[in-house]
Design a protein around this motif. Structure first.
Motif, PDB file in Angstrom:
ATOM      1  N   GLU A  10       0.835  -1.203   0.000  1.00 40.70           N
ATOM      2  CA  GLU A  10       0.000   0.000   0.000  1.00 40.70           C
ATOM      3  C   GLU A  10       0.868   1.250   0.000  1.00 40.70           C
ATOM      4  OE1 GLU A  10      -3.156   0.222   2.986  1.00 40.70           O
ATOM      5  OE2 GLU A  10      -3.583  -1.866   2.533  1.00 40.70           O
ATOM      6  N   ALA A  11       1.950   1.223   0.788  1.00 45.55           N
ATOM      7  CA  ALA A  11       2.841   2.383   0.869  1.00 45.55           C
ATOM      8  C   ALA A  11       3.464   2.664  -0.499  1.00 45.55           C
ATOM      9  CB  ALA A  11       3.929   2.138   1.912  1.00 45.55           C
ATOM     10  N   LEU A  12       3.860   1.600  -1.202  1.00 48.80           N
ATOM     11  CA  LEU A  12       4.481   1.778  -2.512  1.00 48.80           C
ATOM     12  C   LEU A  12       3.465   2.310  -3.522  1.00 48.80           C
ATOM     13  CD1 LEU A  12       6.900   1.557  -4.364  1.00 48.80           C
ATOM     14  CD2 LEU A  12       6.442  -0.870  -4.650  1.00 48.80           C
ATOM     15  N   SER A  13       2.251   1.756  -3.481  1.00 51.88           N
ATOM     16  CA  SER A  13       1.199   2.214  -4.399  1.00 51.88           C
ATOM     17  C   SER A  13       0.917   3.696  -4.183  1.00 51.88           C
ATOM     18  CB  SER A  13      -0.070   1.389  -4.165  1.00 51.88           C
ATOM     19  OG  SER A  13      -1.134   1.923  -4.907  1.00 51.88           O
ATOM     20  N   LEU A  14       0.805   4.094  -2.910  1.00 51.86           N
ATOM     21  CA  LEU A  14       0.520   5.493  -2.567  1.00 51.86           C
ATOM     22  C   LEU A  14       1.666   6.401  -2.981  1.00 51.86           C
ATOM     23  CD1 LEU A  14      -1.560   7.301  -1.098  1.00 51.86           C
ATOM     24  CD2 LEU A  14      -0.155   7.048   0.956  1.00 51.86           C
ATOM     25  N   ALA A  15       2.905   5.978  -2.677  1.00 52.93           N
ATOM     26  CA  ALA A  15       4.077   6.793  -3.009  1.00 52.93           C
ATOM     27  C   ALA A  15       4.171   7.001  -4.517  1.00 52.93           C
ATOM     28  CB  ALA A  15       5.341   6.131  -2.471  1.00 52.93           C
ATOM     29  N   LEU A  16       3.817   5.967  -5.290  1.00 55.02           N
ATOM     30  CA  LEU A  16       3.859   6.072  -6.744  1.00 55.02           C
ATOM     31  C   LEU A  16       2.811   7.053  -7.264  1.00 55.02           C
ATOM     32  CD1 LEU A  16       4.358   2.314  -7.597  1.00 55.02           C
ATOM     33  CD2 LEU A  16       5.802   4.132  -8.476  1.00 55.02           C
ATOM     34  N   SER A  17       1.579   6.946  -6.748  1.00 52.60           N
ATOM     35  CA  SER A  17       0.529   7.819  -7.290  1.00 52.60           C
ATOM     36  C   SER A  17       0.788   9.262  -6.862  1.00 52.60           C
ATOM     37  CB  SER A  17      -0.858   7.324  -6.896  1.00 52.60           C
ATOM     38  OG  SER A  17      -1.089   7.512  -5.538  1.00 52.60           O
ATOM     39  N   GLU A  18       1.323   9.428  -5.663  1.00 54.21           N
ATOM     40  CA  GLU A  18       1.679  10.773  -5.186  1.00 54.21           C
ATOM     41  C   GLU A  18       2.781  11.380  -6.050  1.00 54.21           C
ATOM     42  OE1 GLU A  18       1.656  12.145  -0.516  1.00 54.21           O
ATOM     43  OE2 GLU A  18       3.317  10.984  -1.322  1.00 54.21           O
ATOM     44  N   ALA A  19       3.821  10.584  -6.300  1.00 50.71           N
ATOM     45  CA  ALA A  19       4.944  11.071  -7.110  1.00 50.71           C
ATOM     46  C   ALA A  19       4.468  11.413  -8.515  1.00 50.71           C
ATOM     47  CB  ALA A  19       6.042  10.018  -7.155  1.00 50.71           C
ATOM     48  N   CYS A  20       3.558  10.579  -9.033  1.00 56.25           N
ATOM     49  CA  CYS A  20       3.005  10.794 -10.363  1.00 56.25           C
ATOM     50  C   CYS A  20       2.272  12.124 -10.433  1.00 56.25           C
ATOM     51  CB  CYS A  20       2.032   9.649 -10.646  1.00 56.25           C
ATOM     52  SG  CYS A  20       2.070   9.080 -12.310  1.00 56.25           S
TER      53      CYS A  20
ATOM     54  N   VAL B 132       8.444  14.071  -1.604  1.00 57.71           N
ATOM     55  CA  VAL B 132       7.568  13.108  -2.299  1.00 57.71           C
ATOM     56  C   VAL B 132       8.428  12.052  -2.987  1.00 57.71           C
ATOM     57  CG1 VAL B 132       5.846  12.834  -4.113  1.00 57.71           C
ATOM     58  CG2 VAL B 132       5.819  14.879  -2.706  1.00 57.71           C
TER      59      VAL B 132
ATOM     60  N   ALA C  94       9.993   3.647  -0.238  1.00 58.89           N
ATOM     61  CA  ALA C  94       9.012   2.577  -0.468  1.00 58.89           C
ATOM     62  C   ALA C  94       9.612   1.471  -1.339  1.00 58.89           C
ATOM     63  CB  ALA C  94       7.751   3.149  -1.119  1.00 58.89           C
TER      64      ALA C  94
ATOM     65  N   MET D 160       4.436   4.280 -14.295  1.00 63.23           N
ATOM     66  CA  MET D 160       4.315   4.599 -12.874  1.00 63.23           C
ATOM     67  C   MET D 160       2.868   4.448 -12.422  1.00 63.23           C
ATOM     68  SD  MET D 160       6.243   7.916 -11.747  1.00 63.23           S
ATOM     69  CE  MET D 160       6.248   8.578 -10.116  1.00 63.23           C
TER      70      MET D 160
END
Lengths: 206, 206
Positions: free
Chosen positions: A43-53, B8, B15, B42
């Motif tokens: 979940e942390a990786l998914s969130l970090a990716l969408s945030e970075a995107c 970010v 992550a 991404m």
């Protein structure tokens, strides 16, 4: 196929293979590791990716990674920093190179990330370089020196030469030194590096 | 620190380091690759992760990866397949091992994923093995043979022995053969493998 697991899982494996150096086997290892009681990391990786995107974008001035501001613009922390020396503009090939130079503390000025190097064999000619954007940065009042820090490879040297020809008329163009690295052994240095170390020798004031 | 990029971006690097075998450097490489014009990859990875997180779960029967059904249960495609031989239950350490056996086509029965192996040195004793869940699978009418396919390592053998003691009274317990691999060279085989190949020799009906 049953042995490949559910399609949701196959999509995740495929998505991981788009990371550099990650093949099917590594992608499967990542996937099974996360599915085996690592859901919080997942979940942390998914969130970090969408945030970075959503929130990261190339800096409009230099191409470094920047956070998008409230008006949708993006200026990186280096370009936004008034304490930077406005006289120097350092050209690098990649954001990684910018980071390496920043860690060394050897550049007080600002940067410009080319994103690619000239490579006739791969079909990358001068028209593929962001020369218009670079020129705009050079036109900012106060810029006196273009420090070319592309790598000392065939492509890096070709790019350096091209930039020197293109912009040498309007600013001082310099090239970072190539030679024996700190702690390096002359015995094991390749002939080209040794040749460059000799050609780039400087007067020692004793 | 400016050289590390926006927060970010740092969160994304962190992550990525939670993936197996991925350190800071690789995590940074993944991050910069994606931020350098790979936003569709991404987004795809972010989506695949959140989907996998929400829709995948260990199979309630065997521990294989399964898709969660509309009632919130999870039965994998192998356990749900009526054509599987109900007489054999094959115990493996990890989902990866199940997949390898499936690819070989050598097991027509169902599986049970232990998730771990006995390892007294690491403090993993019999109470850490999912023996109650395994017993429930063995009690399904028709199961005649428990095929132990844990790896032929110290931990795998210890686990196999423990399972044989625990369940040998109620079903036939078998162990996969250990010996020279197909195409392997006797000259380079280790003594333990050679010993096992000898001890496991079978009569050739000529």
């Amino acid at each position: 196929v049953a042995s490949l697991g559910p399609s949701v899982m196959q999509r995740l494996v495929q998505a991981f293979t788009r990371l550099p150096g990650v093949g099917e086997k590594t992608a499967l290892r990542f996937t099974l590791h996360l599915l085996g009681d690592q859901k919080p990391a997942m979940e942390a990786l998914s969130l970090a990716l969408s945030e970075a995107c959503a929130r990261l974008s190339p800096c409009e001035r230099c191409g470094n990674i920047a956070e998008v501001d409230s008006e949708g613009g993006a200026t990186c922390s280096i370009c936004a920093d008034d304490r930077r020396d406005p006289r120097q503009l350092c050209v690098v090939a990649r954001v990684q190179d910018l980071m390496a130079i920043e860690r060394s503390g050897a550049m007080r000025g600002r940067y410009f990330v080319l994103g690619r190097l000239l490579s006739p064999l791969d079909g990358v000619g001068p028209e593929e370089l962001p020369l218009t954007r670079l020129q705009r940065q050079l036109e900012i009042p106060g810029v006196e020196e273009l420090v070319i820090a592309t790598p000392p490879s065939v492509e890096g040297e070709a790019t350096a030469l091209h930039l020197a020809r293109e912009f040498g008329g309007r600013v001082r163009v310099t090239r970072i030194a190539s030679g024996i690295p700190h702690g390096g052994d002359l015995e094991f240095a390749d002939p080209i590096t040794l040749g460059r170390a000799m050609a780039g020798r400087r007067t020692l004031d004793g």
